[in-house]
Write an enzyme that holds these catalytic residues in place. Structure first.
Site, PDB file in Angstrom:
ATOM      1  N   LEU A 138       0.846  -1.186   0.000  1.00  0.00           N
ATOM      2  CA  LEU A 138       0.000   0.000   0.000  1.00  0.00           C
ATOM      3  C   LEU A 138       0.885   1.240   0.000  1.00  0.00           C
ATOM      4  CD1 LEU A 138      -1.335  -2.374   1.878  1.00  0.00           C
ATOM      5  CD2 LEU A 138      -3.007  -0.614   2.426  1.00  0.00           C
ATOM      6  N   GLY A 165       1.434   4.171   4.832  1.00  0.00           N
ATOM      7  CA  GLY A 165       2.289   3.271   4.060  1.00  0.00           C
ATOM      8  C   GLY A 165       2.506   1.938   4.742  1.00  0.00           C
ATOM      9  N   SER A 166       2.292   0.822   4.038  1.00  0.00           N
ATOM     10  CA  SER A 166       2.335  -0.461   4.714  1.00  0.00           C
ATOM     11  C   SER A 166       2.192  -1.613   3.722  1.00  0.00           C
ATOM     12  CB  SER A 166       1.199  -0.532   5.736  1.00  0.00           C
ATOM     13  OG  SER A 166      -0.034  -0.233   5.113  1.00  0.00           O
ATOM     14  N   ARG A 167       1.979  -2.823   4.268  1.00  0.00           N
ATOM     15  CA  ARG A 167       1.749  -4.004   3.463  1.00  0.00           C
ATOM     16  C   ARG A 167       0.795  -4.935   4.199  1.00  0.00           C
ATOM     17  NH1 ARG A 167       6.817  -7.551   1.853  1.00  0.00           N
ATOM     18  NH2 ARG A 167       5.830  -9.413   2.656  1.00  0.00           N
TER      19      ARG A 167
END
Length: 232
Positions: free
Chosen positions: A103, A191-193
């Site tokens: 993301l 911001g990430s996954r």
């Protein structure tokens, strides 16, 4: 995407987790602007508008079929392949298909339940904050892992992973909660996954590079034959 749909996405109401940031930015704009001048006012306005965009929480319509796994987040698929679920979920050490969705700060960051099932375990682990698109982010970054028990007894894992900028994982469900596919269960800030470890014998229907719509895009079919889903 039509103009109406684009505007609906941008103007969606914010997720509750974003309200402290939005209110804080607005306070800086008003109070700081009155005391220190227009430069701080515009900084506050810009930050508030960014937070309204980042924390948007659009309505999603999941597929009606029950035997589907859907994307738990918006973003781009960066990894598809066999991997062992996080040890803290106690799902064994046999590899199963994993789909990793990255993301960016421009994506919706709300997380959606990928399946209908019961959350039997939630395990948080401290870690680093390297670029979430990297392979080693799965094992080294801060993460929050959830184990789902499906109605047929199989298990699926969904892992929220903090990224280079993210410093806060929000999980709004508890162990024992029953969720439907598409239900919201959390959000990751800035911001990430999000990784999905499919049930054993289930193969993903997506490829690296595809764009996902959380709560809507189909990742896999739970009715997949174990023979057809063998690694290869």
């Amino acid at each position: 995407m039509s103009l109406a749909n684009s505007l609906s996405l941008v103007l969606s109401p914010p997720h509750p987790a974003g309200k402290p940031f939005i209110y804080g930015g607005a306070a800086v704009a008003v109070v700081g602007g009155l005391i220190l001048g227009p430069w701080l006012f515009w900084i506050g306005v810009a930050f508030t508008l960014f937070c309204l965009y980042f924390f948007r929480d659009p309505k999603r319509v999941p597929p009606q079929e029950r035997d589907l796994v859907i994307a738990p987040a918006d973003g781009k698929v960066v990894l598809v392949g066999p991997a062992i679920p996080p040890a803290e979920l106690e799902m064994g050490d046999a590899p199963r298909w994993r789909v990793a969705i990255f993301l960016s700060v421009l994506d919706v960051h709300v997380n959606y339940s990928p399946v209908q099932g019961r959350i039997s375990r939630i395990a948080y682990r401290h870690g680093t904050f390297i670029d979430a698109s990297m392979e080693k982010a799965s094992t080294e970054n801060e993460r929050n892992a959830l184990r789902f028990d499906l109605p047929d007894g199989r298990q699926l894992a969904c892992v929220q992973i903090a990224g280079l900028v993210a410093r806060r994982i929000v999980c709004s469900v508890r162990e024992g909660d029953q969720l439907l596919a598409g239900d919201r269960f959390g959000i990751i800030r800035f911001g990430s996954r999000t990784d999905v470890y499919l049930p054993e014998g289930v193969k993903p229907k997506v490829l690296v590079g595809q764009t996902m719509i959380g709560g809507e895009t189909v990742l896999a079919d739970l009715a997949t034959s174990p023979v057809a889903a063998a690694f290869g």
